[in-house]
Structure formats: C-alpha cells, structure tokens
Design an enzyme around this catalytic site. Structure first.
Site, PDB file in Angstrom:
ATOM      1  N   LYS A  52      29.221   6.412  23.302  1.00  0.00           N
ATOM      2  CA  LYS A  52      28.588   6.296  24.545  1.00  0.00           C
ATOM      3  C   LYS A  52      27.640   5.182  24.399  1.00  0.00           C
ATOM      4  O   LYS A  52      27.569   4.211  25.240  1.00  0.00           O
ATOM      5  CB  LYS A  52      27.936   7.488  24.930  1.00  0.00           C
ATOM      6  N   GLN A  96      23.661  15.694  24.752  1.00  0.00           N
ATOM      7  CA  GLN A  96      24.883  16.294  24.176  1.00  0.00           C
ATOM      8  C   GLN A  96      25.316  17.721  23.785  1.00  0.00           C
ATOM      9  O   GLN A  96      24.481  18.444  23.068  1.00  0.00           O
ATOM     10  CB  GLN A  96      25.315  15.160  22.655  1.00  0.00           C
ATOM     11  N   ASP A 119      25.329  13.556  33.666  1.00  0.00           N
ATOM     12  CA  ASP A 119      26.665  14.338  33.232  1.00  0.00           C
ATOM     13  C   ASP A 119      26.987  15.388  34.478  1.00  0.00           C
ATOM     14  O   ASP A 119      28.059  15.918  34.291  1.00  0.00           O
ATOM     15  CB  ASP A 119      26.119  15.178  31.964  1.00  0.00           C
TER      16      ASP A 119
END
Ligand code: NAD
Length: 281
Positions: A52, A96, A119
C-alpha cells in the site's frame, strides 16, 4: 480458453488515471494523504502494508504507516484514530485487519470518520451500499466489479453466485452485483449441494480461502470466474479456483496472483483520491 481478467494490466491503467487526478489536485494546492495503521507483527499484513505504501509512492500520495506493538490497548488505538480523524493531511485512514484478538475490531472501524474510511468498512458506508446510496465501497468488491465491467462481462439479468459471506468480500460483492441487476445467490459453509448453485452461475465469485476449492465440474461453460482467494501452498500464492482446469471451460477468469489482489490496492488508491477530491470541493 477463457479471456484473462488481468488485474495487472487493469490496475496499471487505473493507476495512470489516478496519477493525473493526484497531479490535478496538487495543482490546486490540495495534497492527498493516506494513513495506514498496523498493530502487531502478522507477516501477511506486513506485506500488504508495504504494498500500500509503494502504491502511494507511485502516485505521489503522502503515506504514513503507523506501526504499533501487539500489546496496544483499545484506548490507545482509538486515541490514534481520533488524532488521524483530525489530521487534515490525511484523507484516508486504513486499519490493517485482522487486529490482535484482544481488540474490538468493530469498535475500531466505527471510530474512523466515514469520509476517511477508505476501506469502506464503516457501518455507515456498508449501510449505504445496502440501501443503494452513494458511499465509500470496500476495495476488493469494488475492484471485482471494475474488472468485470472493464472486460465487458454482461451483468444485467445474469445469474451470479458468490461463495463466501464475509463482510469484506462476500456480502458487499453480492450487493454490488445485485445493484447491477444480477440475480444473486450467496453460498457459504452450510450451503447444501454447492455445485448445484455454482453450475448455474454466469458469474462465479470465489471468496473462500481454500486452495483449488472451485473445480472444473462446478463451473458452467462460458462463465466469468473471479478468484478472490489468497492461499499459501508450499511457499506459493494460489487462489480458490483450480485455474488450470477451469480456464479451458470458463469464458473469463482472473488469475492469482495478478488478479483481484492488484485491483484491491488500485481501488484503495481510488478511494483515497476520491476522499481528497471531496475535501477539495
Ligand atoms: P472469511 O474466512 O471471512 O470467509 C470465508 C467464507 O467462505 C465464509 O463466509 C464461509 O462461509 C465460506 N466457506 C468456507 N468453507 C466453505 C465451504 N466448504 N463451502 C462454501 N463456503 C465455504 O474470508 P474472507 O475475508 O472473505 O476472504 C476469503 C479469501 O479471499 C481469503 O483467501 C482471503 O485471503 C482472500 N482475500 C483476498 C483479497 C484480495 O485483495 N485479493 C481481499 C480479501 C480477502
């Protein structure tokens, strides 16, 4: 032989377009930033976080990776998110997953303000998807839909079967396909006679997490088969679909690696750029 749903090529095209959008924002004096929070030492998570960061670098997006020890408390993590919610340099906040077991994942995700939830896991964004309102869509399902549309796979009125009912893949991709007027079936670990469902599918999405789970006898001739799985077998990454035997009968198929995974990162970048564009307005 199936047409390859090539995530590498499609993601590269997507990234080119995003680079121009980041540039256009910069010309207006607007910077783009993504904060990635990693708690603990999970090896797969370390790889994802690194990738990322690399994608941000490629686009000229400011990226900050905050690594916290396994022992981090709920209060400490939520205080960090609070700080990032107020940090004007950061358009996106990504925590994460999975988090260490002692942390309340749902509460952490709720803490991120929906505008910065790149997300798409915040309950408000998930709710918007389910009620057909515009919001941030989760990266993996968004990437899958982008792949199908880019390849010109017909969707409206088609039978779509999704194997897997997780909040991050199975349920949201089912909703996106429903919004595209597919007739959608969600299969899961308690589904009876799975093959009876999958053999009807014009579009088959496998998000199970079991290597070579989808075999050729489960697939309808000409179907579009999207493989979401990431499984490590003898040090190699393989999908949920027996690619070698399914590819000759499918109409379209995505490989692993080089398929959905590439699109997921691309969509994370798109969601971040979109958040910055909203800020600029
Ligand atoms: P999960 O473990 O939350 O869900 C797996 C689903 O598979 C469950 O809903 C379960 O009901 C179903 N399942 C299990 N056994 C089954 C069976 N025998 N028959 C039918 N269904 C069965 O997993 P997830 O988070 O949705 O991820 C699925 C896979 O996709 C994993 O391999 C994961 O690593 C991968 N993944 C890839 C990306 C990407 O970017 N490519 C993103 C997210 C997840």
């Amino acid at each position: 032989m199936a047409v390859l749903l090539d995530g590498k090529v499609m993601a590269a095209e997507l990234m080119e377009g995003l680079k121009a959008r980041v540039e256009a924002l910069k010309n207006k004096g607007v910077s783009v930033g993504l904060a990635v929070v990693l708690v603990g030492e999970d090896p797969a998570s370390q790889v994802y976080v690194r990738n990322k960061g690399k994608a941000c670098e490629e686009l000229g997006i400011l990226s900050e990776t905050i690594r916290l020890p396994e022992s981090t408390t709920q209060e400490e993590l939520e205080a960090l998110i609070d700080r990032l919610n107020h940090d004007h340099r950061m358009d996106g906040i990504l925590v994460q997953l999975p988090l260490p077991k002692h942390l309340d994942e749902a509460a952490v995700l709720r803490k991120i303000i929906p505008e910065k939830d790149v997300d798409g896991f915040h309950i408000e964004n998930a709710g918007k998807l389910f009620t057909g309102q515009e919001g941030v869509v989760a990266c993996t399902p968004k990437g899958i839909l982008h792949m199908l549309k880019t390849a010109g796979v017909p969707l409206s009125g088609k039978d779509a079967v999704v194997i897997g009912r997780s909040n991050i893949v199975g349920k949201p991709i089912a909703m996106l396909l429903l919004n595209e007027n597919c007739t959608v079936t969600i299969c899961h670990s308690r589904t009876k006679d799975l093959s009876a469902h999958t053999k009807r599918a014009d579009i088959l999405v496998a998000a199970v997490g079991k290597a070579k789970f989808v075999t050729a006898d489960m697939v309808k001739e000409g179907a579009a088969v999207v493989d979401v799985g990431i499984n490590r077998v003898d040090g190699k990454v393989v999908g949920d679909v027996d690619f070698e035997n399914v590819a000759p009968i499918a109409g379209y198929i995505s490989p692993v690696p080089g398929g959905v995974g590439k699109m997921t990162i691309g969509m994370l970048m798109e969601n971040t750029v979109e958040a910055a564009e909203r800020k600029a307005k």
